[in-house]
Design an enzyme around this catalytic site. Structure first.
Site, PDB file in Angstrom:
ATOM      1  N   SER A 103       0.822  -1.217   0.000  1.00  0.00           N
ATOM      2  CA  SER A 103       0.000   0.000   0.000  1.00  0.00           C
ATOM      3  C   SER A 103       0.850   1.260   0.000  1.00  0.00           C
ATOM      4  O   SER A 103       0.460   2.275  -0.590  1.00  0.00           O
ATOM      5  CB  SER A 103      -0.938  -0.005   1.211  1.00  0.00           C
ATOM      6  OG  SER A 103      -0.192  -0.007   2.423  1.00  0.00           O
ATOM      7  N   ASP A 114       1.089  -0.326   8.268  1.00  0.00           N
ATOM      8  CA  ASP A 114       2.501  -0.694   8.254  1.00  0.00           C
ATOM      9  C   ASP A 114       3.127  -0.364   6.905  1.00  0.00           C
ATOM     10  O   ASP A 114       2.432  -0.110   5.928  1.00  0.00           O
ATOM     11  CB  ASP A 114       2.690  -2.175   8.580  1.00  0.00           C
ATOM     12  CG  ASP A 114       1.920  -3.073   7.620  1.00  0.00           C
ATOM     13  OD1 ASP A 114       1.309  -2.551   6.670  1.00  0.00           O
ATOM     14  OD2 ASP A 114       1.927  -4.305   7.815  1.00  0.00           O
ATOM     15  N   ASP A 116       5.428  -1.926   4.098  1.00  0.00           N
ATOM     16  CA  ASP A 116       6.052  -3.123   3.539  1.00  0.00           C
ATOM     17  C   ASP A 116       7.374  -2.718   2.901  1.00  0.00           C
ATOM     18  O   ASP A 116       7.407  -1.898   1.977  1.00  0.00           O
ATOM     19  CB  ASP A 116       5.131  -3.770   2.510  1.00  0.00           C
ATOM     20  CG  ASP A 116       3.841  -4.272   3.135  1.00  0.00           C
ATOM     21  OD1 ASP A 116       3.916  -4.943   4.177  1.00  0.00           O
ATOM     22  OD2 ASP A 116       2.760  -3.993   2.592  1.00  0.00           O
ATOM     23  N   ASP A 169       7.299  -4.120   8.070  1.00  0.00           N
ATOM     24  CA  ASP A 169       7.468  -5.511   7.651  1.00  0.00           C
ATOM     25  C   ASP A 169       8.664  -5.541   6.710  1.00  0.00           C
ATOM     26  O   ASP A 169       8.585  -5.043   5.583  1.00  0.00           O
ATOM     27  CB  ASP A 169       6.219  -6.041   6.935  1.00  0.00           C
ATOM     28  CG  ASP A 169       5.089  -6.330   7.897  1.00  0.00           C
ATOM     29  OD1 ASP A 169       5.290  -6.198   9.117  1.00  0.00           O
ATOM     30  OD2 ASP A 169       3.987  -6.684   7.434  1.00  0.00           O
ATOM     31  N   LYS A 230     -10.816  -0.966  -0.203  1.00  0.00           N
ATOM     32  CA  LYS A 230     -10.130  -1.567   0.942  1.00  0.00           C
ATOM     33  C   LYS A 230     -10.870  -1.245   2.235  1.00  0.00           C
ATOM     34  O   LYS A 230     -11.022  -2.109   3.108  1.00  0.00           O
ATOM     35  CB  LYS A 230      -8.686  -1.057   1.022  1.00  0.00           C
ATOM     36  CG  LYS A 230      -7.747  -1.661  -0.010  1.00  0.00           C
ATOM     37  CD  LYS A 230      -6.338  -1.100   0.122  1.00  0.00           C
ATOM     38  CE  LYS A 230      -5.713  -1.450   1.448  1.00  0.00           C
ATOM     39  NZ  LYS A 230      -4.302  -0.982   1.531  1.00  0.00           N
ATOM     40  N   TYR A 239     -11.323  -8.712   4.453  1.00  0.00           N
ATOM     41  CA  TYR A 239      -9.972  -8.221   4.172  1.00  0.00           C
ATOM     42  C   TYR A 239      -8.994  -8.979   5.056  1.00  0.00           C
ATOM     43  O   TYR A 239      -8.752  -8.612   6.200  1.00  0.00           O
ATOM     44  CB  TYR A 239      -9.880  -6.716   4.445  1.00  0.00           C
ATOM     45  CG  TYR A 239      -8.577  -6.079   3.982  1.00  0.00           C
ATOM     46  CD1 TYR A 239      -8.491  -5.482   2.737  1.00  0.00           C
ATOM     47  CD2 TYR A 239      -7.448  -6.085   4.788  1.00  0.00           C
ATOM     48  CE1 TYR A 239      -7.303  -4.892   2.307  1.00  0.00           C
ATOM     49  CE2 TYR A 239      -6.261  -5.504   4.371  1.00  0.00           C
ATOM     50  CZ  TYR A 239      -6.199  -4.908   3.133  1.00  0.00           C
ATOM     51  OH  TYR A 239      -5.021  -4.334   2.703  1.00  0.00           O
TER      52      TYR A 239
END
Length: 698
Positions: A103, A114, A116, A169, A230, A239
């Site tokens: 995202s 978070d 990524d 992450d 989303k 989701y």
């Protein structure tokens, strides 16, 4: 004699070719009307007010955190380069590159989400020791880093942590270069040379995100639409990739495909078209953004003709970067059923919004999971402290999908499961614990013989065994599985801890939800009056006056809520039928799994109380308890049903699509499989998408 002017005047103008996005031509090139533009502004305003956009301060903090992580990993690589005896120049040139995906890279992240992140390092820095041991220890020593959790055995190995409050992450990929260039082109297929499959999966997060943005006609319209959907998916409980629903990349690929089919549409149009297209989609036809390319590198790509496992996928959504994979392999028959119902719900609400009958907030009404079923499985997760619970619950949640599959298999798909992708915490308990819930219901329209029992003891034992294989198990990590009825639900899962009686009022929201279902009202065989559901003769007030007895696996009754209490010890380590057939190309996959044997146990009173009722005439008895044909509501009225159906028919007439049958012959399961060794594209089945002419509506 004819003049040259006359000749030129008689030549018809040549129409400009329509640009094609994706594997098929656009459904409609229509642009927005003034009403569409106004509604899109209202949608964007709603999303801002809903808090889906982060502030400039939060954005700046994320960028600062990413910069500090870049410094840490660069120092880490230089340290390893020096320890391994490389020259001073190599040490000076050594670096790692931090890239983002998900995202954040797509530009649809919100407050608290978070980041990524991918760390790309040189060939001599490995994942197993250097990343998960050396870098892990470096991070653990920093006071800005909290909640550090390595997950080396995940499908995509990851290290999770918070850096100065920002959730990260972090993946790692070691590419076949001694020095990683600062301007590394992650989209170039050469980065995949001489790497293993976990590294390919790690690299493909960034590669897929870049491809999505390249393949959509308008990136800003894509982002707004994706933010909206989303948010909708989270509110409606669909989701979660790990639970068997769809995660961020899955929803992004679906939205990107709709953007390709309507290249000139604005977000309001794209949202309504999204629900319209995927309500009509006949899975397991795949969704693809581009042709699936085979390459000489030899990695396996999604191809049901060659790979037997690919044929079992129920909802294939294919990634656009080589090697193309199914991003939604976690979807089961039960979760596909739930998502199909929710897509129908969203489609109905969008039709109401187009008619100015409801506002945008109606689309985002939360799904009433704890009022939708009569029976639930409760999975309690306990650990010694918060840190242990964080790791333990993540492992248990990742296995819930397997429990769903096991129950589907052992009951031949007759007992359907709805895992809910949320965890609940009982604040009154001093220990570190949380709970997951799963709704249970008999399959719609299933004929149940009197006395028929559902045995899930073997499935629960198998689930327990798979959970017990957790390699990082510690003393205090426990799991408890209970079968409970709706009136036994713990207070902490309900709003304000209040146990609402099952007597829902019919609101426009619920009416729209019911419009998508045909069997939500139970009638007599003659089709006459509807059957009213009998009330409990003891009255609602008596439901909580005494402890409810719960059914244990041996059939005995007990006040204890646990069916299974396992203290784990350390183990060894929208179209006509014909148009839809043309649009989808292949038949639907088998919705249930088979099993050679069924053991014997009881699971009582498995009724049909999801948003979709059961077919009439399938009453059955389990453990001597009569199951009503439909229990969606306490009472029903045939006249109200008729008026609702008439209203829905009017909506369908307003939004008639006018499907055009312009099919490309022999397209490959909705995709084109390109091979570098073959001259032409290979084909196997009919096209997935014809030209659905869904134009703008005011």
């Amino acid at each position: 004699m004819v003049s040259s002017e006359g000749l030129s005047g008689s030549t018809p103008p040549v129409a400009a070719p329509v640009k094609q996005y994706g594997v098929t031509k656009p459904i409609s090139m229509a642009g927005p009307s003034e009403a569409d533009i106004q509604r899109s502004r209202e949608l964007e305003k709603f999303l801002v007010e809903a808090g889906l956009y982060e502030s400039e301060e939060e954005t700046a903090k994320r960028e600062e955190v990413l910069g500090r992580i870049q410094e840490i990993v660069t120092d880490w690589v230089k340290q390893l380069t020096r320890l391994r005896g490389y020259t001073g120049q190599m040490v000076e040139d050594a670096k790692a590159v931090i890239l983002t995906f998900g995202s954040y890279r797509l530009g649809v992240h919100g407050p608290g989400s978070d980041v990524d992140t991918l760390c790309v390092g040189p060939s001599y820095v490995n994942r197993e020791e250097d990343f998960f041991f050396v870098l892990h220890n470096i991070l653990a020593e920093r006071e800005e880093v909290t909640e550090l959790q390595p997950v080396p055995d995940a499908h995509v190995p990851v290290m999770k942590f918070k850096f100065d409050g920002i959730s990260i992450d972090l993946l790692y990929a070691s590419i076949s270069l001694l020095v990683v260039p600062q301007d590394l082109d992650i989209s170039d297929v050469s980065v995949l040379y001489n790497v293993d499959e976990p590294t390919v999966r790690s690299l493909n997060g960034c590669r897929v995100a870049d491809q999505i943005l390249k393949l959509v006609p308008n990136a800003e319209h894509f982002r707004t639409t994706l933010r909206c959907l989303k948010f909708w998916a989270k509110r409606r409980g669909v989701y979660s990739n790990v639970t068997g629903f769809l995660g961020g990349v899955n929803w992004a690929l679906l939205v990107a495909r709709v953007c390709q089919l309507y290249p000139n549409a604005v977000p309001i149009m794209l949202v309504s078209r999204f629900f319209r297209v995927f309500t009509q989609w006949r899975w397991p036809n795949p969704v693809t953004l581009c042709a699936i390319e085979e390459d000489e590198l030899g990695f396996s790509v999604w191809d049901p003709r060659k790979n037997p496992r690919d044929r079992t996928h129920l909802m294939p959504i294919i990634t656009p970067a080589y090697p193309c994979m199914n991003s939604s392999y976690n979807v089961s028959a039960s979760t596909l059923r739930v998502m199909t119902e929710q897509l129908k719900y969203g489609n109905n609400i969008c039709e109401e919004i187009q008619l100015n009958r409801v506002k945008w907030s109606a689309l985002f009404e939360p799904y009433l999971f704890f009022e939708s079923y009569k029976n639930y499985l409760q999975v309690d997760v306990v650990a010694a402290d918060a840190n242990d619970l964080r790791a333990w619950k993540g492992w248990v949640e990742s296995r819930l999908r397997q429990l769903t599959l096991m129950i589907e298999r052992v009951t031949y798909g007759k007992l359907q499961c709805h895992p809910y992708p949320h965890e609940y915490v009982d604040a009154s308990k001093p220990c570190a614990c949380c709970a997951f819930f799963m709704g249970l219901q008999r399959k719609q329209g299933e004929i149940v013989q009197e006395g028929q029992q559902f045995d899930i003891r073997g499935s629960v034992d198998e689930f327990r065994h798979s959970v017990s294989m957790y390699m990082y198990w510690k003393p205090g990590m426990e799991i408890h599985v209970s079968h409970i009825r709706r009136k036994q639900l713990p207070a902490y899962v309900l709003p304000d801890g209040y146990k609402h009686p099952w007597n829902p009022r019919v609101t426009p929201h619920h009416q729209s939800d019911k419009l998508s279902h045909n069997n939500h009202i139970a009638c007599t065989e003659s089709g006459g009056k509807c059957l009213k559901r009998k009330k409990d003769p003891e009255g609602e007030n008596n439901e909580h006056s005494k402890p409810e007895k719960r059914l244990n696996l041996d059939g005995s009754e007990s006040v204890s809520p646990e069916i299974i209490s396992c203290e784990l010890s350390r183990m060894s380590s929208g179209c006509s039928t014909s148009d839809l057939d043309e649009m989808n190309g292949v038949a639907e996959g088998n919705a249930s799994s088979n099993s050679s044997t069924i053991s014997s146990c009881s699971n009582e009173d498995i009724g049909n109380e999801s948003s979709e009722g059961s077919n009439g005439g399938d009453n059955g008895s389990i453990e001597g308890i009569t199951i009503p044909a439909s229990s969606q509501s306490d009472s029903c009225d045939a006249d109200s049903k008729s008026s609702l159906e008439d209203e829905h028919a009017d909506h369908n007439r307003v939004f008639e699509d006018g499907l055009q049958k312009e099919l490309e012959p022999n397209a490959a399961v909705g995709v084109v499989l390109k091979s570098m060794n073959e001259a032409d594209s290979e084909t196997v089945q009919n096209t997935v998408i014809s030209r659905l002419n869904l134009t703008s509506t005011a």
